[in-house]
Design a protein around this motif. Structure first.
Motif, PDB file in Angstrom:
ATOM      1  N   PRO A  77       0.833  -1.225   0.000  1.00  0.00           N
ATOM      2  CA  PRO A  77       0.000   0.000   0.000  1.00  0.00           C
ATOM      3  C   PRO A  77       0.860   1.265   0.000  1.00  0.00           C
ATOM      4  CG  PRO A  77      -0.860  -1.559   1.575  1.00  0.00           C
ATOM      5  CD  PRO A  77       0.444  -2.123   1.095  1.00  0.00           C
ATOM      6  N   ARG A 107      -6.481   1.238  -0.883  1.00  0.00           N
ATOM      7  CA  ARG A 107      -5.595   2.338  -1.259  1.00  0.00           C
ATOM      8  C   ARG A 107      -5.737   2.642  -2.752  1.00  0.00           C
ATOM      9  NH1 ARG A 107      -3.445   6.908   0.269  1.00  0.00           N
ATOM     10  NH2 ARG A 107      -2.939   7.600  -1.807  1.00  0.00           N
ATOM     11  N   ARG A 108      -6.061   1.602  -3.535  1.00  0.00           N
ATOM     12  CA  ARG A 108      -6.071   1.743  -4.985  1.00  0.00           C
ATOM     13  C   ARG A 108      -7.170   2.710  -5.431  1.00  0.00           C
ATOM     14  NH1 ARG A 108      -5.327  -3.707  -6.425  1.00  0.00           N
ATOM     15  NH2 ARG A 108      -7.571  -3.998  -6.502  1.00  0.00           N
ATOM     16  N   THR A 109      -8.355   2.538  -4.872  1.00  0.00           N
ATOM     17  CA  THR A 109      -9.463   3.406  -5.290  1.00  0.00           C
ATOM     18  C   THR A 109      -9.966   4.156  -4.065  1.00  0.00           C
ATOM     19  OG1 THR A 109     -11.089   1.731  -4.851  1.00  0.00           O
ATOM     20  CG2 THR A 109     -10.132   1.754  -7.049  1.00  0.00           C
ATOM     21  N   TRP A 153       6.703  -4.165 -14.964  1.00  0.00           N
ATOM     22  CA  TRP A 153       7.015  -5.596 -14.792  1.00  0.00           C
ATOM     23  C   TRP A 153       8.369  -5.891 -15.419  1.00  0.00           C
ATOM     24  CZ3 TRP A 153       4.675  -9.059 -11.770  1.00  0.00           C
ATOM     25  CH2 TRP A 153       3.392  -8.738 -11.285  1.00  0.00           C
ATOM     26  N   ARG A 159      -3.169  14.874  -6.732  1.00  0.00           N
ATOM     27  CA  ARG A 159      -2.736  13.976  -7.787  1.00  0.00           C
ATOM     28  C   ARG A 159      -3.100  12.532  -7.434  1.00  0.00           C
ATOM     29  NH1 ARG A 159       2.335  13.483 -11.429  1.00  0.00           N
ATOM     30  NH2 ARG A 159       2.185  11.243 -11.816  1.00  0.00           N
ATOM     31  N   ALA A 160      -2.851  12.186  -6.170  1.00  0.00           N
ATOM     32  CA  ALA A 160      -3.164  10.841  -5.707  1.00  0.00           C
ATOM     33  C   ALA A 160      -4.667  10.599  -5.782  1.00  0.00           C
ATOM     34  CB  ALA A 160      -2.670  10.665  -4.275  1.00  0.00           C
ATOM     35  N   VAL A 181      -3.605  -7.986   3.102  1.00  0.00           N
ATOM     36  CA  VAL A 181      -2.783  -7.141   2.224  1.00  0.00           C
ATOM     37  C   VAL A 181      -3.567  -6.765   0.979  1.00  0.00           C
ATOM     38  CG1 VAL A 181      -0.696  -7.030   0.834  1.00  0.00           C
ATOM     39  CG2 VAL A 181      -0.654  -8.163   3.040  1.00  0.00           C
ATOM     40  N   GLN A 198       0.870   6.717  -6.737  1.00  0.00           N
ATOM     41  CA  GLN A 198      -0.254   7.620  -7.024  1.00  0.00           C
ATOM     42  C   GLN A 198       0.162   9.070  -6.887  1.00  0.00           C
ATOM     43  OE1 GLN A 198      -3.029   6.083  -4.239  1.00  0.00           O
ATOM     44  NE2 GLN A 198      -3.942   4.624  -5.671  1.00  0.00           N
ATOM     45  N   GLU A 199       1.094   9.315  -5.953  1.00  0.00           N
ATOM     46  CA  GLU A 199       1.550  10.688  -5.761  1.00  0.00           C
ATOM     47  C   GLU A 199       2.601  11.102  -6.784  1.00  0.00           C
ATOM     48  OE1 GLU A 199       0.818  11.073  -0.931  1.00  0.00           O
ATOM     49  OE2 GLU A 199       2.706  10.289  -1.684  1.00  0.00           O
ATOM     50  N   LEU A 257       2.041   1.817  -3.456  1.00  0.00           N
ATOM     51  CA  LEU A 257       0.918   2.286  -4.284  1.00  0.00           C
ATOM     52  C   LEU A 257       0.669   3.767  -4.052  1.00  0.00           C
ATOM     53  CD1 LEU A 257      -1.297   1.521  -6.231  1.00  0.00           C
ATOM     54  CD2 LEU A 257      -2.732   0.891  -4.296  1.00  0.00           C
ATOM     55  N   ASP A 284      -3.529  -8.118 -11.214  1.00  0.00           N
ATOM     56  CA  ASP A 284      -2.179  -7.596 -11.310  1.00  0.00           C
ATOM     57  C   ASP A 284      -1.476  -7.684  -9.956  1.00  0.00           C
ATOM     58  OD1 ASP A 284      -0.290  -5.993 -13.107  1.00  0.00           O
ATOM     59  OD2 ASP A 284      -0.389  -4.755 -11.286  1.00  0.00           O
ATOM     60  N   PHE A 285      -2.208  -7.240  -8.936  1.00  0.00           N
ATOM     61  CA  PHE A 285      -1.597  -7.254  -7.607  1.00  0.00           C
ATOM     62  C   PHE A 285      -1.424  -8.687  -7.100  1.00  0.00           C
ATOM     63  CE2 PHE A 285      -1.766  -6.820  -2.898  1.00  0.00           C
ATOM     64  CZ  PHE A 285      -0.537  -6.192  -2.778  1.00  0.00           C
ATOM     65  N   GLU A 325       1.705  -9.979  -8.413  1.00  0.00           N
ATOM     66  CA  GLU A 325       2.853  -9.340  -7.760  1.00  0.00           C
ATOM     67  C   GLU A 325       3.112  -9.999  -6.403  1.00  0.00           C
ATOM     68  OE1 GLU A 325       2.436  -5.135  -7.251  1.00  0.00           O
ATOM     69  OE2 GLU A 325       4.502  -4.869  -6.580  1.00  0.00           O
ATOM     70  N   ALA A 381      -5.635  10.033  -9.291  1.00  0.00           N
ATOM     71  CA  ALA A 381      -5.182   8.711  -9.726  1.00  0.00           C
ATOM     72  C   ALA A 381      -6.155   7.642  -9.236  1.00  0.00           C
ATOM     73  CB  ALA A 381      -3.776   8.448  -9.167  1.00  0.00           C
ATOM     74  N   ARG A 382      -6.604   7.802  -7.980  1.00  0.00           N
ATOM     75  CA  ARG A 382      -7.536   6.814  -7.425  1.00  0.00           C
ATOM     76  C   ARG A 382      -8.886   6.888  -8.130  1.00  0.00           C
ATOM     77  NH1 ARG A 382      -6.724   7.560  -0.970  1.00  0.00           N
ATOM     78  NH2 ARG A 382      -7.733   5.552  -0.793  1.00  0.00           N
ATOM     79  N   ARG A 417       0.248  17.086  -4.254  1.00  0.00           N
ATOM     80  CA  ARG A 417       0.472  15.643  -4.446  1.00  0.00           C
ATOM     81  C   ARG A 417      -0.749  14.855  -4.016  1.00  0.00           C
ATOM     82  NH1 ARG A 417       4.354  14.384  -7.978  1.00  0.00           N
ATOM     83  NH2 ARG A 417       5.562  16.289  -8.055  1.00  0.00           N
ATOM     84  N   HIS A 422      -4.497  -3.048  -0.058  1.00  0.00           N
ATOM     85  CA  HIS A 422      -4.081  -2.551  -1.363  1.00  0.00           C
ATOM     86  C   HIS A 422      -5.270  -2.043  -2.157  1.00  0.00           C
ATOM     87  CE1 HIS A 422      -2.023  -2.710  -5.345  1.00  0.00           C
ATOM     88  NE2 HIS A 422      -0.997  -2.330  -4.599  1.00  0.00           N
TER      89      HIS A 422
END
Lengths: 113, 921
Positions: free
Chosen positions: A52, B70-72, A67, B5-6, B63, A59-60, A55, B23-24, B27, B9-10, B2, B67
């Motif tokens: 997190p 935080r993503r959206t 990859w 921006r974040a 996790v 995002q910032e 991430l 994707d995650f 990973e 992005a979300r 910032r 994640h």
């Protein structure tokens, strides 16, 4: 030094930035291991919390990801500093240095005048 | 920065990425694999290495969740989810959605439409600099001069020139004052003449309002020197654009206004301070002392700038920075009293009521909205209509709340299931709120569309060219949009929360067991209350509609006292185009003769003011042998008519003779008076009146040289309202010329066939007689009277519509309530019927249900309605008193509609099949 410290709130991002700055592109696992090593194994790092944090930095706009193939020939996602990330890492490091220095003055033994 | 921006992005991820989870996952999988490999390398078994790797990341699922969060934007995601769900639910119950949206749309639509007009007519500020600092002066006085009709309504806004001068110098450091006066002018371009609106303004008028010219210059104080006014004119930008195609070389050209040449010196983005009657040209105000206005004798013209009794202009002011309205009012009042005392000393002879002259107060009101003729004419009805619309909105809200409550009662099972599956209360409330919001927004949108359509429909009812047109056509503005959206959203939120609260109290277990009956009882009481209020409020609207309806009925049935059918009327204006009175005289005679020559014309007449034309001439008179006490001071109205006027309009002569062609300027001055005149000045004695004389003006030195030669029936010559007509007298048109060289005349042509067929011929006759003549208001007398009542018709139509809608909504609410109640008691009815109850007793049960709601509703409605109607009649003096029978009839209608609404539920109850009812439970 038997006990390990938890990672303090807000410092993980700085650790990530500094590590990427010195090491160059890393995947999440490598990054987590590296942070532990750098702390001299004195930090109790939950590896899951790295993601997190990564991430959020992405995002910032401080880091970017893509990859790639790891040293062991495994597909992994690599993280790298952006230009803004480099700047941020420098500034945050300077801020922390100042903070710790100020705190050190408070914690130092009182001098008799 | 910032952070933003974040956030973006979300937000973007929310819309775009759908495979981020996978994707995650890969990973994380590669992470665990690498960690495991390292563990094996350190000597651990495969299983142990993997276990440790998993432990170290602190639980794969956590996790993944962290994640994802935080993503959206998790909260937004849940809102979107709920919105999606709410939309699906609304789609799945089209009947409910349609009903709810139409109810809201009706309530909001009616309000948006009326508020648009309300806002345009009553709330809009003038488009000038800082309108909130503008003030208007008005006067409240006990005094009535011998020269003017005093309009007693709240304050008289007209002042004499000397008063303006005195006030302006006294108030200088608190406020600057400017003078202006409204009028119509005749502009002649390329040989054709037209009426336009003009405003006479003082030199500082534009700078006071903060108007900047788009071309040329403004007027200055050098332009409005008394008796030496410059012959310059300023055009409004609108007039410049429409009439001169925004010609940039317009400056220094001359314009013929009332037959005089004026130089165009500027163009301003300003249309005067009379909303609804936009001024097209502006002239220096001191021109009023010249021949420009025409309607004055030469002595009168000189007097305009000297006579303290001749009030003809308005005063607008701008408060200085820091000064308050109250300070200005106090200062100006002192100056005003001083001036009144001096004026009394200077013109003692002309002021009859000397004590009344000094009983006066100068009022300062905010002037930011200008002087709106529309607000004067439609302000009161609009306020009433707006109130009615708000009541309608309340009814709509109650109806919607009712609908939502019934739905909530049905949905308790679903909500219980959601609760049992682990939905939090917050989430349930959120979901219901979103559903209500969605409904509200759809309703508001539909309401605005309805309002737009409604305003378009309203336009059809307003005569083209009327100033109300622009108030309607200017459309739904931002204020209104915001207001309506707020009302819609608020209504929906409040009333979707009520069911949400009800739902939260649901006992999960009982709800799951479908024991709905007990649960709905709490909601039942609330629903009864809602429907009862709907009935009460609709009572109020129906009562209001009844008042307006009766008023219109009376207005239409008012007998004006003169013939209205088979009469064509039009107005001819020659004045102010440079023609002299002899020419005008021969023009009128020529038109008269030419019309007589037309086939099918039985008689022709003309008069100066005309019948209910909006033109009146008042003024004090002195009747020989009659001394006025102050209490019964009355200024009679008058008109100048051609000899055949009485026969053409079929106004019966009671005694004496009518005018003849011998009553000319050279002959003895004569007059015909009406019954009201005789009643007032001769105690009803017609024989005494026939020998009586009177003269113009008040005071002691009046020459009473006008001989009364006849008495007619009283007709409604000036207005159609029910107020008792003031005394009226007629003078021969031929004796009118001398003092008024150029006043217009109204023609009346009596025909044997449909009078509108004569219109074309009349137009060509007037044009042939003199191309410079301006012909206006060409229509039949019936059309003319119908146009007069269009305002009342419009208001009545709207109030009837709202009354009908209110009744409909209340009936729907009542029917829904009773239907549900009957459905819930099906088993009870079944048992009763099985035990031998007859139809009457079942019917009685339904009737009892109805009464429990309708009786308190009607009772409350009658009380509130009665108070409302009293208030309404008290406020609007133009309305006639409504007889009790009309209210009783309206009440009977209400009861009939309620009974109709109860009919279907009652039939359902009576036709319950006992076997069926008992088996279904």
């Amino acid at each position: 030094m038997g006990e390990k410290s938890d990672v303090w709130q807000g410092t993980l991002a700085l650790m990530v930035l500094r590590t990427l700055e010195t090491m160059g592109p890393l995947h999440g696992y490598g990054l987590a291991r590296r942070i532990e090593q750098t702390s001299g194994d004195r930090l109790q790092l939950n590896y899951g919390t790295v993601y997190p944090a990564l991430l959020k930095l992405e995002q910032e706009g401080y880091i970017r990801s893509r990859w790639g193939i790891s040293e062991n020939n495994r597909r992994a996602k690599f993280y790298d500093l952006t230009k803004a990330g480099h700047l941020r890492a420098k500034r945050a490091a300077a801020e922390w240095a100042q903070t710790t220095e100020i705190l050190a003055r408070f914690l130092a033994p009182v001098e008799e005048s | 920065m910032r952070g933003l921006r974040a956030f973006l992005a979300r937000l973007l991820t929310l819309i775009r990425q759908r495979n981020a989870d996978d994707d995650f996952a890969s990973e994380l999988e590669s992470h665990v694999a690498m960690h495991t490999e390292d563990g094996i390398r350190a000597g651990l078994s495969q299983e142990e290495a993997r276990r440790r790797a998993l432990v170290q990341i602190g639980g794969a699922e956590q996790v993944r969740q962290a994640h994802r969060d935080r993503r959206t934007l998790p909260w937004l995601e849940s809102v979107l989810q709920d919105t999606h769900y709410a939309a699906r639910r609304l789609r799945n119950s089209p009947g409910f959605t349609f009903a709810a949206v139409s109810i809201l749309a009706l309530g909001i639509g009616a309000n948006a439409a009326i508020f648009t007009v309300f806002d345009n007519v009553l709330l809009r500020n003038l488009p000038v600099h800082d309108p909130d600092r503008l003030i208007l002066l008005g006067e409240n006085s006990r005094f009535e001069t011998g020269r003017l009709n005093v309009n007693a309504a709240p304050a008289d806004l007209t002042f004499a020139w000397p008063a303006y001068q005195a006030l302006r110098s006294a108030g200088r450091d608190l406020c600057d004052l400017a003078a202006f006066s409204y009028g119509t002018a005749i502009v002649t371009t390329n040989g054709s003449s037209n009426y336009i609106n003009m405003q006479l303004v003082s030199g500082n008028y534009f700078s006071l309002l903060g108007v900047q010219p788009v071309l040329g210059r403004l007027l200055t104080s050098a332009d409005d020197q008394p008796y030496h006014a410059s012959s310059v004119v300023i055009l409004s930008q609108e007039y410049w654009r429409t009439r001169f195609g925004a010609d940039p070389s317009i400056l220094d050209r001359t314009l013929s206004i009332n037959g005089q040449a004026f130089t165009i010196v500027g163009v301003v983005p300003h249309q005067g301070v009379f909303p609804g009657a936009p001024a097209e040209i502006f002239l220096p105000i001191t021109l009023a002392s010249g021949s420009l206005l025409g309607n004055y004798t030469s002595a009168g013209r000189m007097n305009v700038l000297r006579d303290p009794l001749n009030r003809w202009m308005n005063i607008v002011g701008r408060l200085s920075p820091g000064a308050t309205q109250a300070q200005a009012e106090a200062r100006l009042n002192t100056a005003w009293w001083n001036w009144r005392r001096e004026a009394l000393r200077a013109s003692r002879d002309n002021i009859l009521d000397k004590a009344g002259w000094l009983q006066t107060h100068l009022s300062v009101t905010s002037g930011g909205r200008g002087i709106s003729l529309l607000a004067h004419d439609f302000g009161e009805p609009l306020r009433i209509l707006q109130t009615m619309a708000l009541v309608l909105l309340l009814i709509a809200c109650a109806n919607l709340a009712n609908l939502l409550l019934a739905r909530a009662a049905r949905r308790q099972g679903e909500i219980a299931v959601r609760g049992a599956l682990g939905a939090t209360r917050r989430r349930v409330v959120q979901q219901l709120t979103i559903e209500g919001l969605l409904l509200g927004l759809i309703g508001a949108a539909a309401g605005l569309a309805l309002a737009w359509l409604g305003l378009r429909a309203l336009l059809i009812a307003v005569p083209a060219g009327h100033s109300l047109h622009s108030a309607i056509i200017s459309g739904v503005d931002t204020n209104t949009l915001v207001f309506c959206a707020a009302v819609g959203v608020m209504t929906s939120v409040v009333f979707s929360l009520a069911p949400a609260m009800l739902s939260i109290r649901v006992d999960l277990l009982r709800a799951l067991h479908m024991q709905n009956h007990a649960l709905t009882m709490g909601g039942q009481r609330l629903r009864n209350l809602m429907v009862a209020s709907e009935i009460a409020l609709s009572c109020v609207l129906v009562a209001g509609a009844a008042v307006f309806g009766w008023n219109l009925y009376q207005l239409r049935n008012t007998n004006p006292g003169f013939a209205t059918s088979h009469v064509l009327t039009f107005r001819v204006d020659i004045g102010r185009t440079g023609r002299n009175s002899e020419q005008f005289q021969s023009d009128l005679a020529g038109i008269d003769a030419a019309l007589q020559g037309q086939s099918g014309v039985s008689s022709v007449a003309y008069s100066a003011n005309g019948l209910i034309s909006g033109w009146t001439s008042g003024g004090n008179i002195t009747v020989a042998g009659y001394s006025a006490s102050r209490a019964d001071q009355i200024t009679p109205d008058r008109d100048w008519v051609s000899p055949s006027f009485f026969s053409t309009m079929q106004i019966p002569l009671l005694v004496g003779r009518t005018f003849t062609s011998a009553d000319t300027q050279a002959a003895e001055k004569v007059a015909i008076v009406d019954q009201a005149f005789v009643r007032h000045f001769f105690r009803g004695n017609m024989e005494a009146a026939l020998g009586g004389q009177f003269g113009f003006g008040g005071g002691d030195n009046v020459k009473t040289d006008i001989q009364i030669i006849g008495v007619t029936l009283t007709v409604r010559a000036t207005s159609l309202t029910s107020a008792p007509p003031v005394p009226f007298f007629y003078l021969p048109y031929a004796q009118h010329y001398g003092s008024h060289p150029s006043s217009p005349a109204s023609f009346y042509v009596r025909t044997v066939y449909d009078p509108s067929r004569l219109a074309v011929a009349a137009r060509s006759i007037v044009h042939r007689t003199d191309p410079a003549l301006i012909l206006s208001n060409l229509q039949t007398m019936q059309q003319h009277l119908s146009d007069l009542t269009y305002g009342a018709r419009l208001v009545t139509m709207l109030s009837l519509l709202m009354g009908a809608l209110a009744l409909l909504l209340a009936a729907i609410g009542l029917q829904g309530l009773l239907m549900l109640a009957v459905a819930q008691r099906t088993r009870e009815f079944g048992i009763r019927i099985a035990l031998g109850a007859d139809r009457t007793s079942i019917f009685a049960v339904v009737l009892a249900l109805l009464c429990r709601v309708a009786v308190p509703g009607v009772a409350a409605g009658v009380l509130v309605g009665w108070a409302g109607v009293r208030e309404l009649l008290h406020h609007d003096a133009d309305l006639v008193q409504t007889p009790v029978t009309i209210f009783l009839a309206a009440g009977a209608l209400l009861v009939a509609v309620m009974a109709l609404a109860a009919f279907m539920p009652a039939r359902h109850a009576v036709s319950v099949d006992p076997m069926q009812a008992l088996r279904t439970e």
